[in-house]
Structures are given as C-alpha cells and as structure tokens.
Scaffold this active site. Structure first.
Site, PDB file in Angstrom:
ATOM      1  CD  GLU A   1      -2.750  -1.120   2.558  1.00 60.97           C
ATOM      2  OE1 GLU A   1      -2.933  -0.018   3.133  1.00 60.97           O
ATOM      3  OE2 GLU A   1      -3.300  -2.170   2.934  1.00 60.97           O
TER       4      GLU A   1
ATOM      5  CG  ASP B   1       0.438   6.275   0.843  1.00 60.32           C
ATOM      6  OD1 ASP B   1       1.050   5.922   1.862  1.00 60.32           O
ATOM      7  OD2 ASP B   1      -0.801   6.377   0.823  1.00 60.32           O
TER       8      ASP B   1
END
Length: 482
Positions: A244, A246
């Site tokens: 995930e 970021d």
C-alpha cells in the site's frame, strides 16, 4: 491468467518490474474507472491492481449471507482485460466491518468468518493472485500484542490460523498473505508478526506471503533496516510484498524514498512486487500529502522517474540472506488498507489501508487499511424512517476517516435512504464508498448504492469516507428513507 505487464508498452512501470521478475501495481477504485484519464494512466503504467474498498467485508457482505460482488467484479474484469495481476484485499479485518458481525456470539462469529472467506474466495477462485487473508491484527507500540477486535476478543489468537486454513481450502492456488502497517522496519510489532509467521511455517499453517503496507512520511520515514527486515521474513520461506505504498512529500526527498523502497525490494529475491496506494495524488486517501507517482493532472513526478530508474538498474545492494539485526524502532504513525496516512488506516488498508488495504479506497486499508482508533459515535438524528450516526474511525494530521451507520427505524422495510449533513468548511471528502455522494443546497448527502438500499425493520448498513482538511468533527446527521 496472463502475467502482469504483457499488454503494456516497454518502459511502463508494469513492464519494467516484470523485467525484474516482479509486479508493480496500484490500488483501484470503481468510482474513478469511468474517468478516461484515470483508466488510461492505470492501463498504461501498472501491471497489477488491488481493489481499494470493493472486496472489503462491508461492501461484499453488508447483510449476513447476502453477497454483493458487483464492484469487485468490475475491477477484476478490467484487470483481466489488461492482463494484470489481482491482489484480493481483504478478508478478515477489524475495520469496515458491518455491525451485524460485531454483534454475533463467538460460535456464530466463527461460522460467519469461515463462511465469508469461503464464499468470497470461491467466487473469485482462479482470478486472484494473492489474498490479504488477515489485515492489521497487531497493536502499535512496543507490546507486540494482538489488536482488540471482534475476532480477537471472541475467538482468541487462533482466529488467524483458522482464517488461513479456511482460505487454503477455498482456493488452494491463491497466495495467502498477512498484511500490516508500521512493520516495515525491525521493531516490536514487526517482530511479533515475524514470530507468528515462523510458528505458522513450523507447524504447517498455510501462509505464503507477508504484506508490508509502506505508508511513509517525515514522522515515519523509510527505516534504515527496511531491506534487512524484508529479508528476515523471506528467510522464513514466505514471499514479501510492499502492498500500500505512499510517501508524503515531493521533489527529490520523495523520489529518494521511493527509490529506496524499490531497490530494497529488488535486493530481496522473495520480494515479489510493489503496490502503490492509488493512481493519482488527487484521489489519494491522503491527497494533501501528494504521496503518489502521478500528480493530480496525471503528470509523472520526480518520484515516478526514480521508480522507473530503480527498476531499470535492478536496484538492490545484495541478494543475500542476511536477516539483519538492526533494532530500529520506526515507531511512526503511518496509516494504511483500506484506509490511512501517517497515523491511522484506510479505506485501505494505513494507520491511517484504505483503505490503507483501503483503501481505500483503499482504502486509502482505502483506502489504505486503517488503524486509527474510533472516537465514538456522534450525532445520529432520525429522519423519516431511518437514522444516520457518524463516528471517526481513523485520524491523522490533516485528515480523518469517518464511518456512518444507517438504520431503518421504522416497522417495515425501506427500499432506499439518503443521509445528509453539514461538512465543516475547509474539509474535502477525498473518497466515499458504499454510497453515492451528492449535495442538497449547503448539505452534503450520501444515498444508498444499488446493493444496500433495502433494509428490513431495525436493520443497518454502513458507508464510509475519507477527508482531507481538519480534525474529525462532531457531526449531527439526518436520514430520509426513499
């Protein structure tokens, strides 16, 4: 299914990763697939997808034993048409969980968990490369303890093992992963997960991979022992994946962090792929942090160029098996799944998931998979035939994730509903799931999706959203049955 990247031109992220024997994917939301620029960027750049929120429990089984696969099927169909790998996210998670699940007795909860896993995995059998079977089951901090959840509190620590055994029986060919945030470096939480995986491998519990969410910011940077941490898990005989990713920021600093993430993965033979938590900054569950590779206009950022360069040169410093002894404490507040940034998780899974597993959508658990702590219910006001009650389930600097429970307060069934409220000035809803966003004058509205408008007397459903702006407010909501 065809391997990731075969439909893309040379030079895209998906193909560059495939040349290194990896996949490079992104979280995807059905809410944006109809936007031509979004779909074009998705198809041109990525070789794998993870649904931000479309395969989470509150979307697929909002009412017991009534399954809605439509949103997930839409993403699967798009991915298959582009020869992309598909990661399933997520089967068992404490967040984005319908209220009916939490209200079950222990024996009924065990049956419901196993039935949910079996029904969902059977529906997608042969289409999903890897499943996040259990998401975010460990606490933050230095205890290494399990997180309180309906599953942990009623079934005990054995629920994770049972979930994995049930998953293997449902689809023997899918990779089965455990996924969490704030485990990217060597610390008490990641060591607790490591010890669980080591025990599972020793006893023959079926686990194939471990997902590391990778939500980073200045308070929770990429840890110096990130590669060593991946390697020590790989040495247990499981694949490792960045699930995930970021990175808050911009420019050279952000680009360097992304380069470190990619090179660390490439240096570990069993690091099979990287997923970023969204296609473009404008739809990120933490959009104010501009954490992704493409900006709000789908232009390639310095971080994109750094990732492509790292994939091109093969990256890492060594493919050895050193398990690393660093004791770094990477105690940051990164968010994730569905749903979170730097302090709570998703609508994909973060802590912020979607969240971030989200993720998000994601959520961010979004969508990223979310790890924040609920601040409790605030303000449900009955309208005509229904009520809507808001609670904050995640919070981080500059944003939060909200969940709204809609209840049929009448004595007969309703076929639709609309919740309305006044969103505080300066707050921007960056993603919303399980409902259709609208407005009525100065009010923000959310109406039922096609699959959750029918509510029997006393029945409930939930929808969620992430906000960029201020702190989580106390909201009074009204509801109108349709």
């Amino acid at each position: 299914m065809a391997t990731a990247g075969t439909a893309h031109a040379v030079g895209t992220l998906g193909n560059a990763a495939a040349a290194q024997g990896r996949y490079f994917g992104t979280a995807v939301s059905t809410a944006h697939l109809g936007e031509s620029a979004y779909s074009a960027a998705l198809d041109a750049e990525f070789g794998a997808v993870t649904p931000e929120n479309e395969m989470k429990w509150d979307t697929i089984e909002s009412s017991q034993n009534s399954f809605n696969f439509g949103p997930g099927d839409q993403i699967v169909a798009h991915a298959q048409a582009q020869n992309m790998k598909i990661r399933g996210h997520t089967l068992v998670w404490h967040s984005q969980l319908p209220g009916w699940v939490s209200n079950l007795s222990a024996s009924a909860l065990e049956s419901a968990m196993n039935n949910h896993i079996t029904q969902v995995m059977t529906h997608y059998k042969g289409k999903i490369y890897a499943w996040d079977v259990v998401n975010e089951a460990f606490q933050d901090g230095g205890s290494g303890a399990r997180r309180s959840s309906p599953f942990q509190d009623k079934l005990g620590s054995g629920f994770i093992e049972e979930a994995f055994r049930t998953a293997r029986a449902a689809d023997p060919n899918a990779k089965l992963c455990y996924n969490d945030y704030n485990t990217d470096g060597v610390n008490a939480k990641s060591t607790a997960v490591y010890n669980m995986v080591k025990d599972f491998k020793a006893r023959g519990v079926p686990i194939d991979c471990v997902g590391f969410q990778g939500h980073f910011n200045s308070q929770s940077p990429v840890p110096s022992d990130y590669q060593a941490n991946l390697q020590r898990f790989a040495d247990l005989g499981v694949d490792v994946q960045m699930t995930e990713v970021d990175v808050a920021g911009s420019g050279t600093a952000q680009a360097n962090n992304y380069s470190t993430i990619v090179k660390g993965c490439l240096a570990v033979t069993r690091c099979t792929g990287i997923t970023v938590w969204g296609v473009t900054d404008k739809y990120s569950w933490r959009s104010s942090d501009t954490p992704l590779l493409l900006d709000g206009n789908y232009q390639k950022k310095a971080s994109y160029n750094a990732v492509l360069a790292a994939l091109g040169d093969g990256g890492g410093t060594s493919g050895g098996t050193s398990s690393g002894t660093s004791t770094g404490t990477s105690s940051g507040t990164s968010t994730g799944t569905s749903t979170g940034t730097s302090t709570g998780t998703s609508t994909g899974t973060s802590t912020g998931t979607s969240t971030g597993t989200s993720t998000g959508t994601s959520t961010g658990t979004s969508t990223g998979t979310s790890t924040g702590t609920s601040t409790g219910s605030t303000g449900g006001t009955p309208g005509s035939g229904c009520s809507a009650t808001f609670r904050s389930v995640n919070a981080w600097p500059g944003g939060y994730q909200g969940e709204v429970t809609v209840k049929n307060t009448g004595s007969s069934s309703i076929s639709g509903w609309t919740a309305s409220w006044t969103q505080p000035s300066g707050d921007t809803i960056t993603s919303l799931w399980n409902a259709v966003k609208g407005s009525s004058g100065s009010l923000t509205t959310a109406s039922n999706a096609a699959y959750n408008g029918q509510l029997g007397a006393g029945a409930t459903t939930t929808f969620g959203y992430t906000v960029s702006g201020g702190a989580a407010p106390s909201l009074t909501m009204s509801c109108q049955a349709g």
